[in-house]
Design an enzyme around this catalytic site. Structure first.
Site, PDB file in Angstrom:
ATOM      1  N   ARG A   1     -24.292  53.870   1.678  1.00 32.95           N
ATOM      2  CA  ARG A   1     -25.331  53.096   0.990  1.00 32.95           C
ATOM      3  C   ARG A   1     -24.748  51.766   0.523  1.00 32.95           C
ATOM      4  NH1 ARG A   1     -22.407  52.017  -2.364  1.00 32.95           N
ATOM      5  NH2 ARG A   1     -21.655  53.195  -4.134  1.00 32.95           N
TER       6      ARG A   1
ATOM      7  N   HIS B   1     -22.688  50.728 -12.114  1.00 35.19           N
ATOM      8  CA  HIS B   1     -22.078  51.510 -13.204  1.00 35.19           C
ATOM      9  C   HIS B   1     -23.067  51.808 -14.314  1.00 35.19           C
ATOM     10  CE1 HIS B   1     -17.912  51.684 -11.839  1.00 35.19           C
ATOM     11  NE2 HIS B   1     -18.086  50.465 -11.360  1.00 35.19           N
TER      12      HIS B   1
ATOM     13  N   ASP C   1     -25.644  54.320 -13.445  1.00 35.45           N
ATOM     14  CA  ASP C   1     -26.291  55.606 -13.105  1.00 35.45           C
ATOM     15  C   ASP C   1     -25.807  56.716 -14.025  1.00 35.45           C
ATOM     16  OD1 ASP C   1     -23.758  55.574 -11.851  1.00 35.45           O
ATOM     17  OD2 ASP C   1     -24.436  56.613 -10.051  1.00 35.45           O
TER      18      ASP C   1
ATOM     19  N   GLY D   1     -13.325  53.853   0.884  1.00 38.09           N
ATOM     20  CA  GLY D   1     -12.889  53.084  -0.282  1.00 38.09           C
ATOM     21  C   GLY D   1     -13.408  51.659  -0.271  1.00 38.09           C
TER      22      GLY D   1
ATOM     23  N   ASP E   1     -25.125  57.510  -5.276  1.00 36.17           N
ATOM     24  CA  ASP E   1     -24.707  57.496  -3.873  1.00 36.17           C
ATOM     25  C   ASP E   1     -25.392  58.608  -3.082  1.00 36.17           C
ATOM     26  OD1 ASP E   1     -23.097  55.687  -5.051  1.00 36.17           O
ATOM     27  OD2 ASP E   1     -21.236  56.808  -4.810  1.00 36.17           O
TER      28      ASP E   1
ATOM     29  N   LYS F   1     -10.818  55.437  -5.342  1.00 34.00           N
ATOM     30  CA  LYS F   1     -11.274  55.898  -6.658  1.00 34.00           C
ATOM     31  C   LYS F   1     -10.549  57.150  -7.108  1.00 34.00           C
ATOM     32  CE  LYS F   1     -15.751  56.144  -7.119  1.00 34.00           C
ATOM     33  NZ  LYS F   1     -16.286  56.012  -5.766  1.00 34.00           N
TER      34      LYS F   1
HETATM   35  P1  ATP Z   1     -17.235  54.096  -3.186  1.00 31.09           P
HETATM   36  O1  ATP Z   1     -17.185  55.453  -3.829  1.00 31.09           O
HETATM   37  O2  ATP Z   1     -16.550  53.053  -3.987  1.00 31.09           O
HETATM   38  O3  ATP Z   1     -18.614  53.695  -2.781  1.00 31.09           O
HETATM   39  P2  ATP Z   1     -15.977  55.436  -0.966  1.00 31.09           P
HETATM   40  O4  ATP Z   1     -16.878  56.571  -1.226  1.00 31.09           O
HETATM   41  O5  ATP Z   1     -15.814  55.023   0.456  1.00 31.09           O
HETATM   42  O6  ATP Z   1     -16.415  54.158  -1.793  1.00 31.09           O
HETATM   43  P3  ATP Z   1     -14.027  57.044  -2.269  1.00 31.09           P
HETATM   44  O7  ATP Z   1     -15.036  57.607  -3.198  1.00 31.09           O
HETATM   45  O8  ATP Z   1     -12.672  56.722  -2.812  1.00 31.09           O
HETATM   46  O9  ATP Z   1     -14.547  55.749  -1.548  1.00 31.09           O
HETATM   47  O10 ATP Z   1     -13.875  58.108  -1.076  1.00 31.09           O
HETATM   48  C1  ATP Z   1     -13.067  57.848   0.052  1.00 31.09           C
HETATM   49  C2  ATP Z   1     -12.491  59.170   0.564  1.00 31.09           C
HETATM   50  O11 ATP Z   1     -13.518  59.966   1.186  1.00 31.09           O
HETATM   51  C3  ATP Z   1     -11.473  58.976   1.675  1.00 31.09           C
HETATM   52  O12 ATP Z   1     -10.192  58.663   1.144  1.00 31.09           O
HETATM   53  C4  ATP Z   1     -11.504  60.333   2.370  1.00 31.09           C
HETATM   54  O13 ATP Z   1     -10.718  61.284   1.683  1.00 31.09           O
HETATM   55  C5  ATP Z   1     -12.971  60.739   2.251  1.00 31.09           C
HETATM   56  N1  ATP Z   1     -13.685  60.387   3.488  1.00 31.09           N
HETATM   57  C6  ATP Z   1     -14.663  59.476   3.637  1.00 31.09           C
HETATM   58  N2  ATP Z   1     -15.101  59.398   4.919  1.00 31.09           N
HETATM   59  C7  ATP Z   1     -14.375  60.301   5.612  1.00 31.09           C
HETATM   60  C8  ATP Z   1     -14.329  60.701   6.987  1.00 31.09           C
HETATM   61  N3  ATP Z   1     -15.124  60.164   7.904  1.00 31.09           N
HETATM   62  N4  ATP Z   1     -13.441  61.640   7.335  1.00 31.09           N
HETATM   63  C9  ATP Z   1     -12.634  62.188   6.409  1.00 31.09           C
HETATM   64  N5  ATP Z   1     -12.616  61.866   5.108  1.00 31.09           N
HETATM   65  C10 ATP Z   1     -13.469  60.932   4.707  1.00 31.09           C
HETATM   66  C1  GLA Z   2     -19.592  54.866  -7.386  1.00 28.78           C
HETATM   67  C2  GLA Z   2     -20.202  56.128  -7.972  1.00 28.78           C
HETATM   68  C3  GLA Z   2     -21.669  55.909  -8.336  1.00 28.78           C
HETATM   69  C4  GLA Z   2     -21.846  54.661  -9.197  1.00 28.78           C
HETATM   70  C5  GLA Z   2     -21.112  53.470  -8.585  1.00 28.78           C
HETATM   71  C6  GLA Z   2     -21.122  52.259  -9.486  1.00 28.78           C
HETATM   72  O1  GLA Z   2     -20.146  54.575  -6.159  1.00 28.78           O
HETATM   73  O2  GLA Z   2     -20.084  57.203  -7.080  1.00 28.78           O
HETATM   74  O3  GLA Z   2     -22.172  57.052  -8.980  1.00 28.78           O
HETATM   75  O4  GLA Z   2     -21.436  54.899 -10.506  1.00 28.78           O
HETATM   76  O5  GLA Z   2     -19.765  53.781  -8.281  1.00 28.78           O
HETATM   77  O6  GLA Z   2     -22.399  51.778  -9.670  1.00 28.78           O
HETATM   78 MG    MG Z   3     -17.186  57.374  -3.180  1.00 28.40          MG
END
Ligand code: ATP
Ligand code: GLA
Ligand code: MG
Length: 537
Positions: A81, A88, A90, A183, A242, A288
């Protein structure tokens, strides 16, 4: 406009969804289900379809190569998404405005192998194969201190057991293909958790005695709520934005997601055709899970404890507790509202109660709350440990209150397009006004919430200098991506400018492919789905 998806936390009261793609008869269902789809053209937009067909074909081929004796039973899919506004807030129970994007996580599954195992393979070699014995799953502990990719799948397992406590999970051989950069603020984690949970409940239902179809494996509301709670097992105390965006996504619409008084997602169509959103990844990975104690999880503590202190100091009585964690700024606002105090009044109270701009030590916090340091540590900082010198209650609470107002204003504007007869000037002014709200949001994230970083600020600055009406970080921040509002007819040119001004300057060795992954014109996409049958078109 499609109807809202609604549910209370414990009782589902969802209205029927009229997803244009579902092949399940959702119009007559009391609560909308995650759709089961048999054609890729129902999942992706016309512009995304050619590259997705190619990708799905290659996933199916890899699956057949990896598991030569096993049929592909279904593919579960959940998208990432982009959050347009409402950062920050929710977890303080204020509305947010994300939309699902094309990039998603796919889990191709063979159900019914008789080896009593779940086998996870990943098309990305960074994520090595993992195997779990089904007999161990019910009691399995997720070690949140370890950064392990399969923890996100296990979070899905936890969620499946919370939905179906006596579920008999069948053997599943899976191949995972995620195209959301990890990430990067586009929520690859929630897409993965939602897709995992969806895959597991679909497998359970498919193997149930007398099962004749894949339909009705899970409602959208159940999938969201269970994924929100279960994703916290990986060690990040996240809110519900999310998962809501990933599951409820509607093509062509942003989603106004409300958490108070109950979860509700209202699709909002864009009233003007003249603009587009561009996502640009800084390529700074914001992990995170690793930085939670000093970034994300700390902010959740700061906002919850700020709310508790406000309630105590202003005599508001006990606040409702969110998800067993603590009070919320929303709870404070509602309590003040009941006493006739408006939003400006609440902001004045915040400034009055938190007069120390340098922040508060734990000892000072204990005094304000009338609780011992040990009690506070136990309550807010044990399951999700944090590290800090001073809590920044004033700045965090002000960001939350102001950002909540920006979301309301943005949503109102999105639903009221400039009148036709006002002509091009009106459209220009409309876009400028919308974008100024986004830019104010970025400034607040940077200055009050302290969740930006040098690269995000640079990209936002470059975006505005190169023709964007407005730009802001999206998602948690501390790295990851920005989202910019641009004129549709200038979007391609804008992308080229940022490639030159940001990517080629910061990363001179970067390949064209990597740049194309990093920056794209985005469009609101469909939420979670199970695809069965034809994986080619
Ligand atoms: P944000 O939460 O800031 O929107 P994000 O969800 O991409 O970004 P994180 O919450 O840190 O970042 O999660 C990333 C972690 O999710 C990766 O380090 C991995 O462990 C897991 N992950 C995400 N996509 C995959 C995938 N396709 N295959 C395996 N693991 C994954
Ligand atoms: C991450 C969290 C959500 C939200 C955003 C910031 O993506 O998973 O729940 O808090 O950060 O808006
Ligand atoms: Mg995430």
């Amino acid at each position: 406009m499609p109807p809202s998806f609604e549910s209370s936390i414990t009782t589902l009261t969802g209205t029927a969804a009229s997803s244009p793609v579902s092949e399940v008869d959702e119009m007559h269902a009391a609560v909308p289900n995650v759709p089961v789809i048999s054609s890729l053209s129902s999942v992706y937009s016309v512009s995304a379809l050619p590259s997705q067909e190619h990708r799905w074909a290659s996933l199916v081929a890899s699956f057949e190569q990896l598991y030569p004796n096993e049929d592909l039973t279904f593919i579960a899919r959940s998208p990432g998404r982009v959050n347009l506004i409402g950062e920050h807030i929710d977890y303080s129970l204020f509305d947010v405005l994300p939309m699902a994007i094309t990039q998603d996580v796919l889990i191709a599954v063979h159900v019914g192998a008789t080896d009593g195992q779940i086998v996870l393979n990943n098309t990305d070699p960074h994520f090595p194969a993992r195997t779990f014995n089904i007999a161990d799953l019910k009691e399995i502990e997720i070690d949140a201190t370890v950064h392990e990719w399969s923890n996100y799948f296990l979070a899905g397992v936890k969620g499946a057991f919370s939905l179906l406590p006596s579920a008999k999970i069948p053997s599943m051989h899976c191949l995972i293909d995620g195209r959301i950069p990890t990430g990067s603020g586009l929520s690859s984690s929630s897409a993965f958790v939602c897709a995992s949970l969806l895959a597991i409940v679909t497998a359970v239902k498919a193997m149930a005695p007398n099962s004749t179809s894949f339909a009705s494996a899970v409602t959208k509301s159940d999938l969201v709520q269970s994924s929100v709670v279960s994703e916290r097992y990986v060690g990040v105390n996240s809110g519900g934005m999310d998962q809501s965006a990933s599951v409820f996504g509607v093509p062509g619409h942003a989603l106004q997601v409300q958490f108070y008084p109950a979860l509700k997602a209202t699709p909002i169509a864009f009233q003007s055709d003249g603009f587009a959103f561009v996502i640009a990844n800084t390529l700074v990975v914001a992990d995170k899970h690793v930085t939670g104690p000093i970034h994300y999880n700390l902010r959740v503590v700061e906002t919850a404890v700020a709310a508790e202190i406000l309630a105590k100091q202003c005599g508001l009585g006990p606040l409702p507790i969110r998800d067993g964690f603590g009070g919320t700024v929303r709870g404070v606002v509602e309590a003040f509202k009941a006493r006739g105090v408006d939003a400006t009044g609440v902001m004045n109270k915040v400034k009055e109660v938190f007069s120390k701009e340098e922040g508060y030590t734990l000892a000072e916090t204990a005094q304000l709350l009338g609780q011992s340091e040990l009690e506070i540590t136990k309550k807010y900082m044990t399951r999700f440990p944090v590290r800090f010198e001073r809590f920044q209650f004033r700045a965090r609470a002000l960001h939350v209150l102001e950002e909540a107002q920006r979301v309301q204003k943005f949503c109102q504007m999105l639903t009221h397009a400039p009148a036709d007869q006002d002509g091009a000037d009106a459209e220009e002014q409309y876009l400028r006004a919308l974008a100024s709200i986004m830019t104010a949001s970025h400034q607040s994230c940077r200055d009050l919430f302290d969740c930006s970083c040098e690269e995000l600020d640079e990209l936002v600055g470059l975006a505005v200098a190169n023709g964007a009406y407005g730009s802001r970080l999206t998602g948690a921040g501390w790295g990851g991506a920005t989202v910019s509002l641009v004129r549709k007819d200038k979007a391609a040119e804008f992308v080229q400018c940022l490639k030159k001004e940001y990517y080629l300057k910061r990363y001179p060795e970067i390949s064209e492919d990597k740049m194309n992954d990093a920056i794209c014109i985005t469009e609101p996409a469909l939420g979670s789905a199970v695809v069965v049958g034809n994986y080619n078109v």
